[in-house]
Enzyme design. Structure first.
Site, PDB file in Angstrom:
ATOM      1  CG  ASP A 194      -2.307   0.592   0.853  1.00 10.00           C
ATOM      2  OD1 ASP A 194      -2.324   1.775   0.472  1.00 10.00           O
ATOM      3  OD2 ASP A 194      -3.331  -0.106   0.935  1.00 10.00           O
ATOM      4  CG  HIS A 269      -4.647   1.943  -1.996  1.00 13.79           C
ATOM      5  ND1 HIS A 269      -4.681   2.390  -0.699  1.00 13.79           N
ATOM      6  CD2 HIS A 269      -5.922   2.010  -2.441  1.00 13.79           C
ATOM      7  CE1 HIS A 269      -5.936   2.726  -0.387  1.00 13.79           C
ATOM      8  NE2 HIS A 269      -6.698   2.512  -1.429  1.00 13.79           N
ATOM      9  CD  GLU A 338     -10.388   3.403  -0.774  1.00 10.63           C
ATOM     10  OE1 GLU A 338     -11.242   3.915  -0.059  1.00 10.63           O
ATOM     11  OE2 GLU A 338      -9.292   2.991  -0.327  1.00 10.63           O
TER      12      GLU A 338
HETATM   13  C1  ACM Z   1     -10.864  -0.873   0.613  1.00 10.04           C
HETATM   14  O1  ACM Z   1     -11.413  -0.739   1.719  1.00 10.04           O
HETATM   15  N1  ACM Z   1     -10.295   0.176   0.033  1.00 10.04           N
HETATM   16  C2  ACM Z   1     -10.811  -2.136  -0.059  1.00 10.04           C
END
Ligand code: ACM
Length: 621
Positions: A194, A269, A338
């Site tokens: 991440d 991410h 995201e």
């Molecule tokens: C997530 O909660 N972004 C998978």
């Protein structure tokens, strides 16, 4: 004489009933449990027989786990039972009433038999047997006679741990595999990458762990307020798993019927990834103000890889190849959640690619990227998993979806309706990074409360789905995102006991679920087991939730108190002293003078305070 016999029988019967009550504390609750007459008594002569095929894998586990439960180092043999009584036999059978991973457990005076089709069923049946050993009654090694028949509701019974936001070492992972496998959880999903850290050694790209696994220390600054690091700052926070570590984790998990699912989160991410290899960022964007350092906390701008550069796909293919070779699971999770399109919108390369491929918006550009990654994953003979954002744009047929969002998007319906195998990871019921008691009483966390009883109440199959659509629901998984859990102790605090509730959601049929029984099982048996195993579980289920309204006209407060547990009483004070069971008992809403200090606690029948004391001033904030 007869009177003596009747008397003795009554005593015996009451002991048996007590023993059964103290044994019937299984988590997850089996499909059916029937008690029969007569106890099995472990002693140092008890022998164990395991089918040759499973002997090498099962023996060390049975040996150490039984020694822990009973104190005996028992003789473990290969093959069929060679003694007449006082033995435990693991029997491989073809019984159609037993599902994969399911088992039957039969306890009688002379023997215990665990019947299963496969290794997983033997392992699971043994975990149920372990739970039947009354560790809470010192020195007692007898198990009441019983017949248990048990099969899992779902094949996917998962737990995700985010080891990027805060790295947890290998030994911590092994310890958690031990715990969760004893509750029949069979998928351990590692969120390995991440913005705040890359956690797995990739031989071809050493910078991923040389640079990507380390960040500047902002530990004393709130997560969302942390400033980015500079290039020259020393980076001391982090860590990573070597490929040898990963192999050890996989093997430790395998013999405990747990599959390790790796996740490499792209294209968003990915701050740690682009910090390690800035070539992955779109090269036609002005980067004079872009920071290429691993994120130190919540904010991570410019954290996407470039979907319009062939280098991105070549690089990710190499990474995926190493991951695929390392992890035996048929699944490989590529994230996909995201993803900010902010930088892609600045890139002429992205615009040209969209034009060339007739992609009408940036969601379609994302699915172009995801579909290419999907091809790379398929080339490795793996099934790709993505978070539900991979459904946007043109989707990605052939993938498996983790449906986490709820509300407007409804991926829990959309994914199975579009034919995708789906794993339910509802952020409402399954994100155990959320606090689990009254918010002001819990350590820092996201601003949502997810109490134990709510995790337990979860029904993973939405009622709107048809039977056919519902058959695509592979199972259920809780997720611990680790922004607010820097320590092992805090991680365990968030994991337990909610992971036990989730284990029951994933394994047990809804008809056998019962909150009161589950609560009692935790209290009679499982909290003691977690204590014994040095697990720092939360006791937040004993917190008292306060609610009040202040009437300024009359300077009054109307107070309402609540608890998720069953069978206890709330006592409170308004004079600043700590409540005891001699204080005022809460029997319903009450009105009192405003601005007073309310203190309330939950007490058992013996007058013992069970959780922390709730303390709140009854005034308008
Ligand atoms: C997530 O909660 N972004 C998978």
């Amino acid at each position: 004489m007869n009177r003596v016999l009747v008397f003795l029988s009554i005593i015996l019967l009451s002991i048996t009933v007590k023993a059964q009550e103290y044994t019937n504390t299984f988590v997850p609750q089996p499909e059916s449990v029937n008690f029969t007459f007569g106890d099995f008594n472990f002693n140092s002569e008890t022998q164990i027989f395991i089918p040759s095929k499973y002997y090498a894998d099962l023996k060390p586990i049975i040996s150490s786990q039984l020694a822990k439960e009973t104190g005996f180092n028992l003789l473990i043999n290969k093959g069929k039972a060679k003694v007449k009584s006082n033995y435990i036999l693991f029997q491989k059978v073809k019984d159609p009433s037993i599902s994969p991973e399911g088992y039957q457990l039969e306890v009688s005076i002379s023997k215990i038999i665990i019947r299963a089709k496969d290794y997983a069923g033997m392992f699971n049946g043994f975990q149920t047997l372990r739970q039947a050993i009354p560790i809470h009654i010192k020195g007692l090694n007898s198990i009441p006679g019983m017949e248990i028949s048990d099969n899992p509701r779902f094949g996917w019974r998962g737990l995700m741990l985010d080891v990027s936001r805060h790295f947890q070492p290998k030994d911590f992972i092994l310890k958690q595999i031990d715990v969760v496998s004893s509750y029949k959880i069979n998928k351990f999903h590692l969120h390995l990458t991440d913005d705040q850290g890359w956690r797995i050694e990739i031989k071809k790209y050493p910078n991923l762990t040389k640079k990507g696994a380390w960040r500047a220390d902002r530990g004393n600054i709130p997560w969302w307020e942390r400033k980015a690091a500079t290039a020259n700052e020393t980076k001391t926070i982090g860590g990573f798993y070597t490929q040898e570590d990963i192999k050890e984790i996989i093997e430790y998990a395998r013999v405990r019927n747990v599959e390790i699912i790796p996740e490499i989160d792209v294209p968003g991410h990915s701050k740690a990834l682009v910090a390690s290899y800035p070539e992955l960022f779109c090269s036609d964007i002005d980067t004079s103000n872009v920071n290429f350092e691993v994120a130190t906390g919540g904010k991570a701008p410019n954290n996407t890889v470039c979907p319009a550069s062939e280098f991105t796909y070549e690089f990710l293919e190499d990474v995926i190849e190493e991951i695929a070779a390392l992890f035996p699971s048929k699944y490989l999770h590529i994230g996909g959640d995201e993803c900010s399109k902010k930088d892609w919108k600045k890139s002429a390369m992205c615009a040209a690619l969209m034009e060339e491929n007739g992609l009408k918006d940036y969601e379609e550009l994302q699915s172009y990227f995801i579909q290419r990654i999907h091809k790379i994953v398929e080339k490795q003979n793996k099934t790709m998993i993505g978070w539900d954002e991979v459904l946007s744009g043109n989707g990605v047929k052939g993938a498996t979806i983790m449906a986490w969002r709820r509300g407007k998007q409804q991926p829990q319906l959309q994914a199975p309706r579009q034919g995708y195998p789906t794993i339910m990871t509802s952020y409402i019921y399954s994100y155990i990074s959320q606090v689990q008691g009254p918010r002001f009483m819990e350590p820092e966390g996201p601003k949502v409360v997810l109490p134990l009883s709510k995790v337990y109440s979860h029904e993973p199959i939405p009622s709107e789905l048809t039977k056919e659509e519902a058959s695509l629901v592979l199972g259920n998984q809780t997720c611990l995102w680790a922004e607010f859990t820097p320590t092992k102790e805090h991680c365990e605090y968030m994991l337990y006991p909610r992971t036990l509730a989730s284990a029951e959601v994933s394994w047990s049929q809804p008809e056998v679920k019962n909150w009161e029984r589950f609560q009692k099982a935790l209290e009679i048996s499982h909290f003691k087991r977690l204590d014994r195993d040095n697990i720092n579980y939360a006791k937040s289920m004993y917190s008292v939730y306060p609610a009040f309204a202040v009437n300024e006209l009359r300077n009054e407060a109307i107070v309402y108190l609540d608890t998720e547990t069953v069978g206890y009483d709330i006592y409170y004070t308004l004079d600043g002293t700590d409540p005891t069971s001699k204080s005022k008992k809460y029997t319903g809403n009450f009105t009192t003078t405003a601005k007073q200090l309310l203190k309330a606690g939950l007490f058992n029948k013996e007058g013992k305070l069970l959780g922390a004391i709730t303390e709140i001033r009854l005034k308008i904030n």
